[in-house]
Each structure stands twice: as C-alpha cells, then as structure tokens.
Design a protein around this motif. Structure first.
Motif, PDB file in Angstrom:
ATOM      1  N   ALA A  88       0.821  -1.215   0.000  1.00 14.79           N
ATOM      2  CA  ALA A  88       0.000   0.000   0.000  1.00 14.79           C
ATOM      3  C   ALA A  88       0.856   1.267   0.000  1.00 14.79           C
ATOM      4  N   LEU A  89       1.906   1.282   0.818  1.00  9.55           N
ATOM      5  CA  LEU A  89       2.743   2.478   0.958  1.00  9.55           C
ATOM      6  C   LEU A  89       3.548   2.791  -0.294  1.00  9.55           C
ATOM      7  N   MET A  90       3.751   1.806  -1.178  1.00  6.54           N
ATOM      8  CA  MET A  90       4.444   2.076  -2.447  1.00  6.54           C
ATOM      9  C   MET A  90       3.697   3.105  -3.279  1.00  6.54           C
ATOM     10  N   GLY A  91       2.370   3.165  -3.108  1.00  6.89           N
ATOM     11  CA  GLY A  91       1.569   4.121  -3.871  1.00  6.89           C
ATOM     12  C   GLY A  91       1.370   5.444  -3.169  1.00  6.89           C
ATOM     13  N   LEU A  92       1.996   5.612  -1.996  1.00  4.08           N
ATOM     14  CA  LEU A  92       1.795   6.831  -1.212  1.00  4.08           C
ATOM     15  C   LEU A  92       3.053   7.681  -1.078  1.00  4.08           C
ATOM     16  N   THR A  93       4.099   7.340  -1.845  1.00  3.92           N
ATOM     17  CA  THR A  93       5.337   8.124  -1.793  1.00  3.92           C
ATOM     18  C   THR A  93       5.965   8.204  -3.181  1.00  3.92           C
ATOM     19  N   TYR A  94       6.820   9.211  -3.374  1.00  4.06           N
ATOM     20  CA  TYR A  94       7.542   9.380  -4.638  1.00  4.06           C
ATOM     21  C   TYR A  94       9.050   9.372  -4.389  1.00  4.06           C
ATOM     22  N   SER A  95       9.452   8.988  -3.200  1.00  4.83           N
ATOM     23  CA  SER A  95      10.854   9.008  -2.823  1.00  4.83           C
ATOM     24  C   SER A  95      11.554   7.698  -3.204  1.00  4.83           C
ATOM     25  N   HIS A  96      12.644   7.813  -3.963  1.00  2.00           N
ATOM     26  CA  HIS A  96      13.414   6.625  -4.329  1.00  2.00           C
ATOM     27  C   HIS A  96      13.929   5.909  -3.086  1.00  2.00           C
ATOM     28  N   LEU A  97      14.346   6.685  -2.098  1.00  2.00           N
ATOM     29  CA  LEU A  97      14.874   6.107  -0.863  1.00  2.00           C
ATOM     30  C   LEU A  97      13.802   5.294  -0.137  1.00  2.00           C
ATOM     31  N   LEU A  98      12.599   5.868  -0.047  1.00  2.00           N
ATOM     32  CA  LEU A  98      11.504   5.152   0.621  1.00  2.00           C
ATOM     33  C   LEU A  98      11.072   3.926  -0.176  1.00  2.00           C
ATOM     34  N   TRP A  99      11.091   4.047  -1.515  1.00  2.00           N
ATOM     35  CA  TRP A  99      10.766   2.877  -2.336  1.00  2.00           C
ATOM     36  C   TRP A  99      11.730   1.737  -2.060  1.00  2.00           C
ATOM     37  N   ASN A 100      13.018   2.074  -1.973  1.00  2.00           N
ATOM     38  CA  ASN A 100      14.016   1.047  -1.674  1.00  2.00           C
ATOM     39  C   ASN A 100      13.763   0.416  -0.308  1.00  2.00           C
ATOM     40  N   ALA A 101      13.426   1.258   0.677  1.00  2.00           N
ATOM     41  CA  ALA A 101      13.167   0.754   2.037  1.00  2.00           C
ATOM     42  C   ALA A 101      11.916  -0.138   2.057  1.00  2.00           C
ATOM     43  N   LEU A 102      10.867   0.298   1.363  1.00  2.00           N
ATOM     44  CA  LEU A 102       9.616  -0.466   1.337  1.00  2.00           C
ATOM     45  C   LEU A 102       9.785  -1.800   0.624  1.00  2.00           C
ATOM     46  N   ARG A 103      10.519  -1.768  -0.500  1.00  2.00           N
ATOM     47  CA  ARG A 103      10.733  -3.018  -1.222  1.00  2.00           C
ATOM     48  C   ARG A 103      11.615  -3.980  -0.413  1.00  2.00           C
ATOM     49  N   PHE A 104      12.540  -3.407   0.380  1.00  2.00           N
ATOM     50  CA  PHE A 104      13.368  -4.229   1.255  1.00  2.00           C
ATOM     51  C   PHE A 104      12.494  -4.937   2.294  1.00  2.00           C
ATOM     52  N   LEU A 105      11.609  -4.175   2.952  1.00  2.00           N
ATOM     53  CA  LEU A 105      10.723  -4.752   3.969  1.00  2.00           C
ATOM     54  C   LEU A 105       9.756  -5.765   3.347  1.00  2.00           C
ATOM     55  N   SER A 106       9.297  -5.455   2.140  1.00  2.00           N
ATOM     56  CA  SER A 106       8.393  -6.373   1.440  1.00  2.00           C
ATOM     57  C   SER A 106       9.096  -7.692   1.138  1.00  2.00           C
ATOM     58  N   GLY A 107      10.356  -7.601   0.696  1.00  2.00           N
ATOM     59  CA  GLY A 107      11.124  -8.809   0.421  1.00  2.00           C
ATOM     60  C   GLY A 107      11.357  -9.628   1.681  1.00  2.00           C
ATOM     61  N   PHE A 108      11.667  -8.930   2.782  1.00  2.00           N
ATOM     62  CA  PHE A 108      11.875  -9.589   4.074  1.00  2.00           C
ATOM     63  C   PHE A 108      10.623 -10.372   4.471  1.00  2.00           C
ATOM     64  N   ALA A 109       9.469  -9.723   4.336  1.00  2.00           N
ATOM     65  CA  ALA A 109       8.202 -10.366   4.720  1.00  2.00           C
ATOM     66  C   ALA A 109       7.877 -11.532   3.798  1.00  2.00           C
TER      67      ALA A 109
END
Length: 401
Positions: A88-109
């Motif tokens: 959900a949060l991938m669609g709520l930000t435009y920050s490359h840094l946050l995208w990297n962090a979110l995709r990292f957490l998604s991969g972990f999960a």
C-alpha cells in the motif's frame, strides 16, 4: 478431515498470492507504468528491485537460522501484515529512498511467508500423505501473478500507478482474513506409511550442497526475465500499451506448472525434472536476445511461467524429502541462496543494459547461468536410478552436512 485439509491448502495458496504473487512480483508489471510517468532509468529500477531481493535474502537467512517451529503461524501472520502495508505504501510516496526501504521490507516479509507457509503446508501434506499437493500450493504464486495482471490495467486506468499499488493491497487484506482463519497450525498425528506406499527416491543429505548451488544459480538467472521482461516488451512496437499481457501469460502458465512438475517428479524423479525445467527455462530466457518479435516474447513468457515456480516446487520439496527432520531450516537455506542470486541479477542486468543499450547480453548471461545450474544437478540423476536410495536413508541424518 478432508474439508479441513482443503481449507488449509487454500489458506496456504492465499498467503502466497498476497506475499509472492502481489507483494513480491507486482513490481514487474507496475514498473513500466512508473517508468513512463516518472522517467525511472533501468539502473534505478534495478536497484529498487534488488532492494526487495536484499530483504528477501535477510528474511530467508533468519527464517532458516532461527528455530521458530512453535511460532510459525504467528510469524506468518505478522509477515503478511508487513507485506500488505508495504504494498500500500508504495503508492503513497515518490521518494526513491523510501521505495528502496519499502521493497526491502516487502522482500523480508515475503521470504518469511514463503518459508513459514511452506514448512506448515508441506508438513501437513506429508502427515496426510498428500505430498503431491505441494504443486497446488505453490501454484498460488502463479495465481497471484495472473490475478494481479488482470487487475492492474483497470486499476491503472482508474487510479494511475499509485492507486494500483493501493488497490492490490486492499485485495491482499481481504485474502489475509481467510488465511488467518484457515491456516492455523495445530498438532497433527503422523500417519504411518503402509508397505504399499510409493517411496520417492532421493539422494543422500550430503548431496544437498549441489542442489543449493544450482538453486542459487537459478535465482541469479531467472530474475533477469522476472524483473525486466514486461518493461522491455513495453518499449517494443509489438505490445502497444499491452505489455501486461506478457506477465499475465507468465502467471497463467505458472498456475498449473507446479502440479504438473510435481507429477512429473513422481514419474521421472525430482532431479531429472529439475534439469529439464532449468534447460527449458534457459531457452526461454535467451530467446528474445536472438529472436526479437511478439512471438518470441510470448514463447519466452510461456516457458518462464511454466518453469520458474515449478523449479521452486521441485527444489523445496526435494530439500524437505532429503532432510525431513528440519524442513524449515532446509527450505530457509535454499531460499537464502536463491535470494543471493536474485539480489545480484537485477543490478548486473540493469548496469549491463545501460552500457550496451539493450538487454541481449543480460539475457544470454542469465540463460547461461541457469543452464550451468542444470548441468550441476545432473550429477545427482544416478541416485534416482539406484534402488537402495530412498527417504528412509536420509531421515537418520538430522542436520545438513
């Protein structure tokens, strides 16, 4: 008992749809939508993809190293919540840094979901002597890819790429309710095997290292197609605004592939089936590099979809059969080496494509790596033709040598 087994299996399938089909793989068909609106380069896209695989690697290592068997259900539920929120949060930000962090957490999960759900479901299926149903379970990844591919064009048309991420998260949340209800691990009484039961011949545990290496090479090779095929198809003249069709075909062929490969493994043996699957996949990966056309993309997608989850099904089921006393640890180690390959693949392919201005070299390299993995696995085929080798030999070995 039978109805409970069906609901248990469906709960497992839904967990893979959420964390794998959507949480992990929805990035592939959404990527070209993001690149079109935000002008993301292939290099940036590769780093974001690899962040997901880095999280997947960490999750797999922890899932394989920590003795959490008593808490598998709770860990599965927490991991599903993280997967849904990060989608959900991938669609709520435009920050490359946050995208990297979110995709990292998604991969972990997603790694925790795959390892915990696989351990829970495969152990349950072994208890009720339905190991071949593992193919139906792993078909959940293909089903998730197919369903998300069906919904993404409509969601994008209505809400653009931002709303596509959020919409998929909402759907995942609904499915998670059923996982919560149906996939609840309870102590089971293990049924004894009858003399008439078919014994699946597997190599001794010491051969597991070759399976681990080959599976790591598979992770390195397959992910190049798994990350970039839709984005590449989108940039050709063959798929004008319809490149999602390629990913839909991947999901469609992946749904029955796991069951088909499981049945073939019973007939031919796990290792022979793995070798064949990896050879076919290497042909599919290389095809667009030598024959650039709409037909080649479709054949590549079909071969990719027909093999990538089938290989996971065969490798994890074989790993469990070789070391049944510690299934979660074995699956965790296999998942970790697979994740190491995945982490390297998109970065290497993205950088290489920036230098060569196409993906031909990346596709050929990825296909070669997968083919080499198949050659390594062929060293174990003789175990399957040896009548003295079967699971009862391996059960005496309680750890991986």
């Amino acid at each position: 008992m039978k109805n409970q087994s069906y609901l248990f299996l469906i709960g497992g399938i839904f967990s893979l749809i959420i964390a794998m089909g959507i949480g992990r793989f929805a990035y592939t068909p959404i990527l070209p939508l993001m690149q079109k609106e935000l002008s993301l380069s292939n290099t940036v896209a590769g780093y974001i993809a690899s962040s997901n695989y880095a999280g997947y690697l960490l999750g797999a290592i922890l899932a394989g190293a920590i003795p959490f068997k008593k808490y598998r259900t709770n860990l599965l539920r927490v991991s599903l919540i993280i997967s849904i929120l990060t989608t959900a949060l991938m669609g709520l930000t435009y920050s490359h840094l946050l995208w990297n962090a979110l995709r990292f957490l998604s991969g972990f999960a997603s790694a925790f979901v795959l390892v915990t759900a696989s351990g829970i479901v495969l152990d349950k299926l072994a208890t009720v002597r339905k190991t071949s149903w593992s193919g139906i379970f792993y078909g959940g990844v293909g089903l998730g890819i197919f369903l998300s591919s069906l919904m993404i064009p409509s969601l994008n048309h209505l809400f653009r790429w931002e709303g596509t991420w959020i919409g998929l998260a909402v759907i995942s949340g609904v499915l998670a309710i059923f996982v919560w209800i149906w996939l609840d691990e309870k102590p089971n009484v293990v049924e004894k095997k009858n003399k008439q039961d078919i014994i699946v011949k597997v190599p001794p545990t010491k051969w597991l290292k070759w399976l681990i290496i080959a599976y790591g090479l598979e992770g390195l090779g397959y992910i190049v197609t798994g990350t970039f095929i839709v984005s590449i198809a989108e940039k050709t003249s063959y798929f004008h605004k319809g490149a999602t069709l390629v990913w839909m075909l991947v999901g469609l062929t992946a749904i029955p592939s796991c069951l088909i490969w499981s049945l073939l493994a019973k007939k031919w043996g796990y290792i022979k089936s793995l070798v064949l699957a990896m050879v076919l996949q290497s042909l599919g990966i290389a095809m667009p590099a030598f024959w650039m056309s709409k037909t080649s993309f479709i054949i590549s997608a079909l071969l990719f979809g027909a093999t990538f989850m089938g290989i996971t099904t065969l490798a994890t089921t074989l790993g469990r059969e070789m070391n049944p006393s510690d299934s979660s640890r074995t699956i965790g180690i296999l998942t970790a080496i697979y994740a190491i390959g995945q982490l390297m693949g998109p970065i290497l392919a993205g950088v290489l494509s920036s230098f060569t201005h196409d993906f031909n070299a990346a596709f050929i390299g990825a296909a070669s790596v997968v083919f080499f993995g198949a050659i390594l696995l062929s060293s174990g085929i003789h175990f399957e033709t040896n009548p003295d080798v079967h699971p009862s030999n391996t059960k005496k070995q309680k750890s991986i040598n």
